[in-house]
Motif scaffolding. Structure first.
Motif, PDB file in Angstrom:
ATOM      1  N   UNK A 155       8.461   7.220  -9.831  1.00 50.78           N
ATOM      2  CA  UNK A 155       7.165   7.740  -9.838  1.00 50.78           C
ATOM      3  C   UNK A 155       5.745   7.451 -10.567  1.00 50.78           C
ATOM      4  N   UNK A 156       6.960   6.993 -11.320  1.00 50.94           N
ATOM      5  CA  UNK A 156       5.864   6.871 -12.940  1.00 50.94           C
ATOM      6  C   UNK A 156       5.212   5.274 -12.480  1.00 50.94           C
ATOM      7  N   UNK A 157       6.049   4.676 -12.446  1.00 51.57           N
ATOM      8  CA  UNK A 157       5.724   3.379 -12.337  1.00 51.57           C
ATOM      9  C   UNK A 157       4.419   3.535 -11.117  1.00 51.57           C
ATOM     10  N   UNK A 158       4.733   4.036 -10.495  1.00 53.63           N
ATOM     11  CA  UNK A 158       3.717   3.949  -9.276  1.00 53.63           C
ATOM     12  C   UNK A 158       2.033   4.261 -10.507  1.00 53.63           C
ATOM     13  N   UNK A 159       2.198   5.961 -10.864  1.00 50.55           N
ATOM     14  CA  UNK A 159       1.470   6.536 -11.866  1.00 50.55           C
ATOM     15  C   UNK A 159       0.416   5.447 -13.118  1.00 50.55           C
ATOM     16  N   UNK A 160       1.441   4.235 -13.319  1.00 46.87           N
ATOM     17  CA  UNK A 160       1.139   3.109 -13.515  1.00 46.87           C
ATOM     18  C   UNK A 160       0.160   2.580 -13.889  1.00 46.87           C
ATOM     19  N   UNK A 161       0.615   2.114 -11.966  1.00 49.66           N
ATOM     20  CA  UNK A 161      -0.127   1.537 -11.199  1.00 49.66           C
ATOM     21  C   UNK A 161      -2.079   2.041 -11.309  1.00 49.66           C
ATOM     22  N   UNK A 162      -1.702   3.186 -10.314  1.00 50.76           N
ATOM     23  CA  UNK A 162      -2.839   3.511  -9.950  1.00 50.76           C
ATOM     24  C   UNK A 162      -3.976   3.882 -11.328  1.00 50.76           C
ATOM     25  N   UNK A 163      -3.100   3.554 -12.297  1.00 48.31           N
ATOM     26  CA  UNK A 163      -4.132   3.527 -13.530  1.00 48.31           C
ATOM     27  C   UNK A 163      -3.994   2.916 -14.412  1.00 48.31           C
ATOM     28  N   UNK A 164      -3.763   1.873 -13.997  1.00 50.59           N
ATOM     29  CA  UNK A 164      -3.624   0.476 -14.199  1.00 50.59           C
ATOM     30  C   UNK A 164      -5.540   0.040 -14.778  1.00 50.59           C
ATOM     31  N   UNK A 165      -5.410  -0.209 -16.137  1.00 48.43           N
ATOM     32  CA  UNK A 165      -6.580  -1.095 -16.681  1.00 48.43           C
ATOM     33  C   UNK A 165      -7.634   0.758 -17.481  1.00 48.43           C
ATOM     34  N   UNK A 166      -6.923   1.608 -16.521  1.00 46.28           N
ATOM     35  CA  UNK A 166      -7.490   2.758 -17.520  1.00 46.28           C
ATOM     36  C   UNK A 166      -9.277   2.780 -16.932  1.00 46.28           C
ATOM     37  N   UNK A 167     -10.226   2.270 -16.246  1.00 47.59           N
ATOM     38  CA  UNK A 167     -10.987   1.688 -15.815  1.00 47.59           C
ATOM     39  C   UNK A 167     -11.968   3.877 -15.979  1.00 47.59           C
ATOM     40  N   UNK A 168     -12.637   3.792 -16.919  1.00 50.69           N
ATOM     41  CA  UNK A 168     -13.266   4.969 -16.774  1.00 50.69           C
ATOM     42  C   UNK A 168     -11.771   6.185 -16.588  1.00 50.69           C
ATOM     43  N   UNK A 169     -10.750   6.110 -17.121  1.00 55.22           N
ATOM     44  CA  UNK A 169      -9.944   7.743 -17.380  1.00 55.22           C
ATOM     45  C   UNK A 169     -10.469   8.091 -17.947  1.00 55.22           C
ATOM     46  N   UNK A 170     -10.138   9.611 -17.597  1.00 54.00           N
ATOM     47  CA  UNK A 170     -10.452  10.212 -18.382  1.00 54.00           C
ATOM     48  C   UNK A 170      -9.310  11.529 -18.907  1.00 54.00           C
ATOM     49  N   UNK A 171      -8.291  10.784 -20.146  1.00 55.60           N
ATOM     50  CA  UNK A 171      -7.425  11.882 -20.421  1.00 55.60           C
ATOM     51  C   UNK A 171      -7.154  13.212 -20.016  1.00 55.60           C
ATOM     52  N   UNK A 188      -6.604  14.306 -15.955  1.00 51.66           N
ATOM     53  CA  UNK A 188      -6.027  12.672 -15.547  1.00 51.66           C
ATOM     54  C   UNK A 188      -5.614  13.051 -13.498  1.00 51.66           C
ATOM     55  N   UNK A 189      -5.931  14.536 -13.389  1.00 48.35           N
ATOM     56  CA  UNK A 189      -5.411  14.724 -12.118  1.00 48.35           C
ATOM     57  C   UNK A 189      -6.943  15.215 -11.086  1.00 48.35           C
ATOM     58  N   UNK A 190      -7.767  15.124 -12.392  1.00 52.78           N
ATOM     59  CA  UNK A 190      -8.986  14.566 -11.385  1.00 52.78           C
ATOM     60  C   UNK A 190      -9.084  13.143 -10.902  1.00 52.78           C
ATOM     61  N   UNK A 191      -9.795  13.113 -11.986  1.00 53.60           N
ATOM     62  CA  UNK A 191      -9.937  11.232 -12.070  1.00 53.60           C
ATOM     63  C   UNK A 191      -8.896  10.719 -11.118  1.00 53.60           C
ATOM     64  N   UNK A 192      -7.500  10.688 -10.788  1.00 53.93           N
ATOM     65  CA  UNK A 192      -6.953  10.037 -10.192  1.00 53.93           C
ATOM     66  C   UNK A 192      -7.505  11.029  -8.423  1.00 53.93           C
ATOM     67  N   UNK A 193      -8.189  11.547  -8.256  1.00 50.36           N
ATOM     68  CA  UNK A 193      -8.440  12.078  -6.993  1.00 50.36           C
ATOM     69  C   UNK A 193      -9.369  11.553  -6.831  1.00 50.36           C
ATOM     70  N   UNK A 194     -10.167  11.062  -7.347  1.00 55.95           N
ATOM     71  CA  UNK A 194     -11.622  10.851  -7.345  1.00 55.95           C
ATOM     72  C   UNK A 194     -11.096   9.416  -7.240  1.00 55.95           C
ATOM     73  N   UNK A 195     -10.338   8.485  -7.041  1.00 55.58           N
ATOM     74  CA  UNK A 195      -9.734   7.077  -6.993  1.00 55.58           C
ATOM     75  C   UNK A 195      -9.807   6.620  -5.602  1.00 55.58           C
ATOM     76  N   UNK A 196     -10.174   5.352  -5.354  1.00 60.15           N
ATOM     77  CA  UNK A 196      -9.851   5.188  -3.993  1.00 60.15           C
ATOM     78  C   UNK A 196      -8.933   3.509  -4.137  1.00 60.15           C
ATOM     79  N   UNK A 253      -1.097   6.056  -6.080  1.00 60.57           N
ATOM     80  CA  UNK A 253      -0.910   8.090  -6.278  1.00 60.57           C
ATOM     81  C   UNK A 253      -0.444   8.521  -4.655  1.00 60.57           C
ATOM     82  N   UNK A 254      -0.617   8.243  -3.189  1.00 61.25           N
ATOM     83  CA  UNK A 254       0.134   7.977  -2.372  1.00 61.25           C
ATOM     84  C   UNK A 254       1.332   7.962  -2.765  1.00 61.25           C
ATOM     85  N   UNK A 255       1.188   6.622  -3.401  1.00 61.15           N
ATOM     86  CA  UNK A 255       3.114   6.077  -3.570  1.00 61.15           C
ATOM     87  C   UNK A 255       3.346   7.135  -4.099  1.00 61.15           C
TER      88      UNK A 255
END
Length: 123
Positions: free
Chosen positions: A15-31, A34-42, A49-51
């Motif tokens: 699951x952490x590999x999937x998280x890494x993919x979701x955060x790839x490049x950390x485009x505007x990432x807010x550490x 992080x959950x709010x940032x991930x929830x806004x992704x498309x 994140x769904x995976x």
């Protein structure tokens, strides 16, 4: 350590590999949130994140199947083979999810579930 137990370790980390993919490049990432940032992704980030969520959800069933089959002294080669089948299916599942291949994703999900159910029938 058996191959099946090693598969348990791999699945615990996947699951952490999937998280890494979701955060790839950390485009505007807010550490800081992080959950709010991930929830806004498309797109692929949202699918990764769904995976991740689905990978976490599948862990208890897989872990229980491997442990119960081991405790019941099912043939180790069968436990190992089915555990590897599950891990391979989940890797393919993650790839299919991120790539947006829903039909293929469902097929590999089914294969993984068959592997887990088959582990229970080894006892």
């Amino acid at each position: 350590m058996t191959i099946a137990y090693f598969c348990v370790l791999i699945m615990g980390l996947m699951p952490y590999v999937a998280t890494g993919i979701a955060k790839k490049g950390f485009k505007d990432y807010d550490n800081s949130q992080p959950r709010e940032w991930l929830a806004k992704q498309t797109g692929f980030r949202a699918r990764a994140l769904a995976a991740q969520n689905n990978l976490f959800e599948s862990l208890p069933f897989f872990f229980a199947a491997v442990i119960i089959a081991s405790i019941a002294h099912a043939p180790q080669d069968r436990i190992d083979t089915l555990a590897m089948g599950f891990v391979l299916s989940r890797i393919a599942y993650l790839i299919c999810y991120v790539a947006n291949w829903p039909t293929t994703r469902s097929i590999v999900w089914l294969f993984g579930m068959i592997c887990v159910v088959a582990l229970f029938f080894q006892i």
